[in-house]
Design a protein around this motif. Structure first.
Motif, PDB file in Angstrom:
ATOM      1  N   TRP A 136      26.534   3.881  23.405  1.00 30.79           N
ATOM      2  CA  TRP A 136      25.158   3.931  23.854  1.00 30.79           C
ATOM      3  C   TRP A 136      24.700   2.625  24.388  1.00 30.79           C
ATOM      4  N   SER A 137      23.862   2.725  25.565  1.00 27.00           N
ATOM      5  CA  SER A 137      23.482   1.479  26.030  1.00 27.00           C
ATOM      6  C   SER A 137      21.919   1.313  25.978  1.00 27.00           C
ATOM      7  N   SER A 138      21.474   0.264  26.037  1.00 24.05           N
ATOM      8  CA  SER A 138      20.045  -0.095  26.026  1.00 24.05           C
ATOM      9  C   SER A 138      19.262   0.697  24.752  1.00 24.05           C
ATOM     10  N   VAL A 139      20.005   0.650  23.391  1.00 24.70           N
ATOM     11  CA  VAL A 139      19.599   1.095  22.258  1.00 24.70           C
ATOM     12  C   VAL A 139      18.032   0.539  21.793  1.00 24.70           C
ATOM     13  N   PRO A 140      17.278   1.146  21.682  1.00 23.91           N
ATOM     14  CA  PRO A 140      15.883   0.773  21.348  1.00 23.91           C
ATOM     15  C   PRO A 140      15.894  -0.048  19.938  1.00 23.91           C
ATOM     16  N   VAL A 141      15.175  -1.068  19.826  1.00 23.21           N
ATOM     17  CA  VAL A 141      14.962  -1.431  18.789  1.00 23.21           C
ATOM     18  C   VAL A 141      13.792  -1.664  17.950  1.00 23.21           C
ATOM     19  N   CYS A 142      13.613  -0.920  16.835  1.00 21.78           N
ATOM     20  CA  CYS A 142      12.366  -0.895  16.386  1.00 21.78           C
ATOM     21  C   CYS A 142      11.982  -2.088  15.330  1.00 21.78           C
ATOM     22  N   GLU A 143      11.215  -2.873  15.474  1.00 22.48           N
ATOM     23  CA  GLU A 143      10.866  -4.087  14.754  1.00 22.48           C
ATOM     24  C   GLU A 143       9.362  -3.824  14.151  1.00 22.48           C
ATOM     25  N   LYS A 144       8.945  -4.665  13.045  1.00 22.12           N
ATOM     26  CA  LYS A 144       7.868  -4.623  12.490  1.00 22.12           C
ATOM     27  C   LYS A 144       6.790  -4.616  13.475  1.00 22.12           C
ATOM     28  N   SER A 145       5.935  -3.971  13.416  1.00 20.15           N
ATOM     29  CA  SER A 145       4.480  -4.342  14.178  1.00 20.15           C
ATOM     30  C   SER A 145       3.710  -5.284  13.811  1.00 20.15           C
ATOM     31  N   ILE A 146       3.244  -6.059  14.427  1.00 22.27           N
ATOM     32  CA  ILE A 146       2.303  -7.226  14.191  1.00 22.27           C
ATOM     33  C   ILE A 146       0.834  -6.668  13.617  1.00 22.27           C
ATOM     34  N   GLU A 147       0.679  -5.392  13.843  1.00 23.20           N
ATOM     35  CA  GLU A 147      -0.556  -4.645  13.296  1.00 23.20           C
ATOM     36  C   GLU A 147      -0.171  -4.119  12.005  1.00 23.20           C
ATOM     37  N   ALA A 148       1.146  -4.193  11.505  1.00 19.66           N
ATOM     38  CA  ALA A 148       1.339  -3.400  10.278  1.00 19.66           C
ATOM     39  C   ALA A 148       1.177  -4.401   9.101  1.00 19.66           C
ATOM     40  N   CYS A 149       0.948  -3.881   7.959  1.00 19.88           N
ATOM     41  CA  CYS A 149       0.937  -4.591   6.655  1.00 19.88           C
ATOM     42  C   CYS A 149       1.881  -4.508   5.715  1.00 19.88           C
ATOM     43  N   GLY A 150       1.946  -5.572   4.743  1.00 18.93           N
ATOM     44  CA  GLY A 150       3.193  -5.272   3.871  1.00 18.93           C
ATOM     45  C   GLY A 150       2.592  -4.619   2.658  1.00 18.93           C
ATOM     46  N   GLU A 151       3.222  -4.492   1.481  1.00 15.81           N
ATOM     47  CA  GLU A 151       2.725  -3.797   0.374  1.00 15.81           C
ATOM     48  C   GLU A 151       1.277  -4.294  -0.034  1.00 15.81           C
ATOM     49  N   PRO A 152       0.311  -3.422  -0.547  1.00 16.88           N
ATOM     50  CA  PRO A 152      -0.841  -3.644  -0.848  1.00 16.88           C
ATOM     51  C   PRO A 152      -1.031  -4.826  -2.093  1.00 16.88           C
ATOM     52  N   PRO A 153      -2.009  -5.633  -2.098  1.00 12.93           N
ATOM     53  CA  PRO A 153      -2.171  -6.691  -3.076  1.00 12.93           C
ATOM     54  C   PRO A 153      -2.256  -5.994  -4.418  1.00 12.93           C
ATOM     55  N   LYS A 154      -1.475  -6.621  -5.403  1.00  9.03           N
ATOM     56  CA  LYS A 154      -1.676  -6.039  -6.920  1.00  9.03           C
ATOM     57  C   LYS A 154      -2.961  -6.811  -7.293  1.00  9.03           C
ATOM     58  N   ILE A 155      -3.772  -5.782  -7.994  1.00  6.99           N
ATOM     59  CA  ILE A 155      -4.967  -6.188  -8.586  1.00  6.99           C
ATOM     60  C   ILE A 155      -5.069  -5.815 -10.320  1.00  6.99           C
ATOM     61  N   PRO A 156      -5.427  -6.929 -10.753  1.00  2.00           N
ATOM     62  CA  PRO A 156      -5.373  -6.568 -12.401  1.00  2.00           C
ATOM     63  C   PRO A 156      -6.218  -5.520 -12.741  1.00  2.00           C
ATOM     64  N   HIS A 157      -5.541  -4.570 -13.712  1.00  6.90           N
ATOM     65  CA  HIS A 157      -6.282  -3.596 -14.466  1.00  6.90           C
ATOM     66  C   HIS A 157      -6.410  -2.420 -13.478  1.00  6.90           C
ATOM     67  N   ALA A 158      -5.693  -2.435 -12.291  1.00  6.50           N
ATOM     68  CA  ALA A 158      -5.868  -1.405 -11.237  1.00  6.50           C
ATOM     69  C   ALA A 158      -4.631  -0.748 -10.925  1.00  6.50           C
ATOM     70  N   VAL A 159      -4.410   0.281 -10.334  1.00  7.25           N
ATOM     71  CA  VAL A 159      -3.267   1.112  -9.788  1.00  7.25           C
ATOM     72  C   VAL A 159      -3.629   1.624  -8.642  1.00  7.25           C
ATOM     73  N   ILE A 160      -2.608   1.841  -7.687  1.00  9.83           N
ATOM     74  CA  ILE A 160      -2.802   2.692  -6.459  1.00  9.83           C
ATOM     75  C   ILE A 160      -2.559   4.100  -6.745  1.00  9.83           C
ATOM     76  N   ILE A 161      -3.399   5.064  -6.316  1.00  9.14           N
ATOM     77  CA  ILE A 161      -3.249   6.160  -6.741  1.00  9.14           C
ATOM     78  C   ILE A 161      -3.153   6.997  -5.365  1.00  9.14           C
ATOM     79  N   HIS A 162      -2.379   8.212  -5.365  1.00  9.98           N
ATOM     80  CA  HIS A 162      -2.039   9.322  -4.300  1.00  9.98           C
ATOM     81  C   HIS A 162      -1.180   8.588  -3.158  1.00  9.98           C
TER      82      HIS A 162
END
Length: 357
Positions: A136-162
Motif C-alpha cells: 500500500w502506498s500513501s497510506v492515510p494517517v489518522c491523528e488526533k484532531s486538535i478539536e477533539a477532547c480527552g476524557e471528561p474531567p472527574k467531578i466529586p460526587h458525580a458520575v457520567i451517565i448514558h
C-alpha cells in the motif's frame, strides 16, 4: 428406582454429549490452487493447524510467505488461498475504518477510501490508500484532531451517565453528569458539558442536598422551594413559550433542554442550555453579544463615502480619507475591532504610518 435414576442420567448426558460434538465439528481438507499445505489429511479435527505456502508469483492472503490456518468448528480460521503477489492484503490503519473486500484481498492499483474514527482527522488531508505492486502506498494517517477532547474531567460526587468510557471525544460531543444520592447540581443548569475547540466546557458542581427544616420538605417549607437550586427539571414543553434570544436560535430537538446558538458575528454569553423547572420557570437564558464593529462612512465627513463597513473581531481595515496632501498621496484611517469595541486612527498616509500614526 435404579432404572429411573439411570434414565435421568442418560437424559442429562445425551444432550450434553450431542452439544459437545456439535461444538467441535471437524474440517474438510481445504482446496488450495497454486500452493500446497501440510499435513495432508482428508479431515482435520477441531483445533488442528495446517501450514501452507504458495507457488512462485503468488502469496497467501495474510502476511508471510508461509502461514497457518486453524480448524474451528468445521471452518478454517482463514480460508487458505493464493493470490497474485502484486495484490494487497488488508492494510492495518490505526484509528480508521474502510470498506472490507469480501474476497479478503485487493487488486493491484485498487484505491481504498479511508475514514478516520471520531476524534481523529487525516494528516495532510490524505484519505486514499493505493495498492501498488503488492504494497500500500500513501497510506492515510489518522491523528488526533486538535478539536477533539480527552476524557471528561472527574467531578466529586458525580458520575457520567448514558456513555461508555472512551479516551477521546470528537468536537461537539456531549456528556451528562449525575450527582450521587444526597447531592444535587448547583444551580441546576450545568448537567451537560461539551467538547469545544479541544477543551471541555465548565462542568457541574455537586453540593450536599439541603435536609428537611422543621418537618417540612427539603426546600425548607411545607410546600417546597420555588428556587431553582432545589427544583427538579422537567420536559421543556411544561414551561410554555420558549425564551427569545435576540440574534440567537434554538437548535436541536431535545425534550429536556433548549440549546441556543448565536448567529454569525455574535458570541454567546451565558449558559448554552436552558432547562425547564417543575415550577414552570426557565433557567438562566443566554445573550448573543456582537463581536463585530460597524462604521458608517457617511456619518464621518473625514472619510470617503463607501456605505457601512463591517469589521470582524480581531481584524483591521483601512478606510479611505477625503484629505490628500499636495502630492495627492492617499490618506487612510485604520480601524480595528476587538470584542465589538472599535478603535480608529486619524487619517494619515503611509509615511505617517511609519511614524506610528
Amino acid at each position: 428406582m435404579c432404572i429411573r435414576y439411570l434414565g435421568l442420567v442418560l437424559l442429562i448426558w445425551i444432550p450434553a454429549a450431542l452439544h459437545a460434538q456439535s461444538a467441535t465439528q471437524p474440517c474438510s481438507a481445504p482446496r488450495l490452487d497454486d500452493g500446497f499445505f501440510s499435513p495432508k489429511q482428508e479431515t482435520y479435527s477441531h483445533g488442528t493447524k495446517l501450514t501452507y505456502t504458495c507457488n512462485d508469483g503468488l502469496k497467501p492472503t495474510v502476511k508471510g510467505w508461509w502461514v497457518t490456518s486453524t480448524c474451528l468448528n468445521g471452518e478454517w480460521s482463514h480460508k487458505p488461498q493464493c493470490i497474485d503477489e502484486k495484490a494487497c492484503i488488508p492494510p492495518d490503519i490505526p484509528n480508521a475504518q474502510y470498506k472490507k473486500n469480501l474476497r479478503g484481498w485487493y487488486e493491484n492499483n485498487q484505491r481504498l477510501r479511508v475514514r478516520c474514527d471520531e476524534g481523529y482527522e487525516h494528516k495532510g488531508n490524505d484519505a486514499t490508500a493505493i495498492c501498488t505492486n503488492g504494497t500500500w502506498s500513501s497510506v492515510p494517517v489518522c491523528e488526533k484532531s486538535i478539536e477533539a477532547c480527552g476524557e471528561p474531567p472527574k467531578i466529586p460526587h458525580a458520575v457520567i451517565i448514558h456513555q461508555e468510557y472512551q479516551e477521546l471525544f470528537a468536537a461537539d460531543s456531549e456528556v451528562q453528569y449525575e450527582c450521587e444520592d444526597g447531592y444535587t447540581v448547583e444551580g441546576g443548569t450545568k448537567e451537560y458539558i461539551t467538547c469545544m475547540s479541544g477543551n471541555w466546557t465548565e462542568g457541574p458542581t455537586c453540593r450536599v442536598r439541603p435536609g428537611p427544616v422543621n418537618g417540612g420538605s427539603a426546600g425548607g417549607g411545607t410546600g417546597g422551594s420555588t428556587g431553582s437550586g432545589t427544583q427538579r427539571t422537567v420536559e421543556v414543553k411544561n414551561c410554555g413559550q420558549q425564551p427569545v434570544v435576540p440574534h440567537g436560535d434554538v437548535v436541536g430537538n431535545n425534550p429536556m433542554f433548549l440549546r441556543y446558538q448565536c448567529a454569525a458575528l455574535y458570541q454567546r454569553v451565558g449558559p448554552e442550555r436552558v432547562i425547564c423547572y417543575s415550577n414552570g420557570m426557565w433557567s438562566e437564558v443566554p445573550i448573543c453579544k456582537a463581536t463585530f464593529c460597524s462604521v458608517d462612512t457617511d456619518t464621518h465627513p473625514e472619510l470617503i463615502s463607501d456605505g457601512v463597513k463591517i469589521i470582524k473581531h480581531g481584524e483591521t481595515e483601512k478606510l479611505k480619507c477625503v484629505h490628500q496632501d499636495h502630492w495627492r498621496t492617499p490618506h487612510y484611517s485604520v480601524v480595528r475591532c476587538t470584542n465589538g469595541i472599535m478603535s480608529r486612527s486619524r487619517c494619515c498616509d503611509r509615511w505617517d504610518a511609519f511614524w506610528n500614526c
